[in-house]
Design an enzyme around this catalytic site. Structure first.
Site, PDB file in Angstrom:
ATOM      1  CG  ASP A   7       7.594   3.244  -6.355  1.00 47.74           C
ATOM      2  OD1 ASP A   7       7.700   4.309  -5.705  1.00 47.74           O
ATOM      3  OD2 ASP A   7       7.771   2.188  -5.829  1.00 47.74           O
ATOM      4  CD  GLU A  69       5.787   6.923  -3.797  1.00 45.11           C
ATOM      5  OE1 GLU A  69       4.957   5.858  -3.925  1.00 45.11           O
ATOM      6  OE2 GLU A  69       6.850   6.737  -3.466  1.00 45.11           O
ATOM      7  CG  ASP A 141      10.285  -1.454  -6.153  1.00 46.45           C
ATOM      8  OD1 ASP A 141      10.048  -0.650  -5.319  1.00 46.45           O
ATOM      9  OD2 ASP A 141      11.195  -2.431  -6.057  1.00 46.45           O
TER      10      ASP A 141
END
Length: 182
Positions: A7, A69, A141
């Site tokens: 991420d 992502e 996160d």
């Protein structure tokens, strides 16, 4: 198969590692790489920390594949550009180590993990905890990174079967040697 989820973020980048064996998911590790100790204006140093941190995670846990992502467009274009650079440092660290990288949007990850594309951070954290049978909630996160790894564990196999069943070719018009375009 060992999957590394990333991420990306310029201040905090989350990572999560899971083992996928048929329908079983097993937690391996998760955490964050932070650049908050560096001056905000020193972008090259912050990107270096991310690049080296992802490289260290890749070397330590030896994943077979990574999922990252996809950057979404913010209201603030400058923030989007900075996030894109952080993501680029992460992806470069992964492919430098020979990993293939799958990409998923936040919506795809939330649908795969929580069953709802507009799930909040707390819902993603709770579902990651349940799916991986963790004793406590992972950080926000790290939970997103674990969610990306879980998404690839579920969707990656189906996508690979579709790719194998259909002939997909890369567009070559406007391309030069080694895939570079000018």
């Amino acid at each position: 198969m060992r999957i590394l989820g990333i991420d990306p973020g310029l201040q905090t980048t989350g990572f999560g590692v899971v083992d996928c064996d048929a329908s079983s998911l097993d937690y391996v590790a998760s955490g964050t790489i932070t650049t908050t100790h560096l001056p905000r204006g020193d972008l090259p140093a912050r990107l270096k920390v991310l690049f080296e941190g992802i490289g260290e995670v890749r070397a330590r846990y030896a994943p077979d594949v990574a999922s990252v992502e996809i950057v979404f467009v913010n209201v603030n274009p400058q923030a989007t550009l900075l996030l894109g650079q952080a993501r680029g440092a992460c992806v470069t660290a992964l492919v430098t180590g020979g990993l293939s990288v799958a990409e998923y949007t936040p919506l795809q990850m939330k649908q795969a993990v929580a069953g709802y594309g507009k799930a909040g951070k707390a819902e993603v954290q709770e579902m990651v905890k349940r799916l991986l049978k963790l004793p406590g909630l992972p950080g926000k996160d790290a939970a997103d990174a674990l969610g990306l790894a879980i998404t690839h564990a579920h969707a990656g196999q189906a996508m690979a079967r579709i790719a194998a069943a259909t002939q997909t070719t890369r567009r070559t018009s406007g391309m030069y040697k080694a895939g570079r375009t000018y």
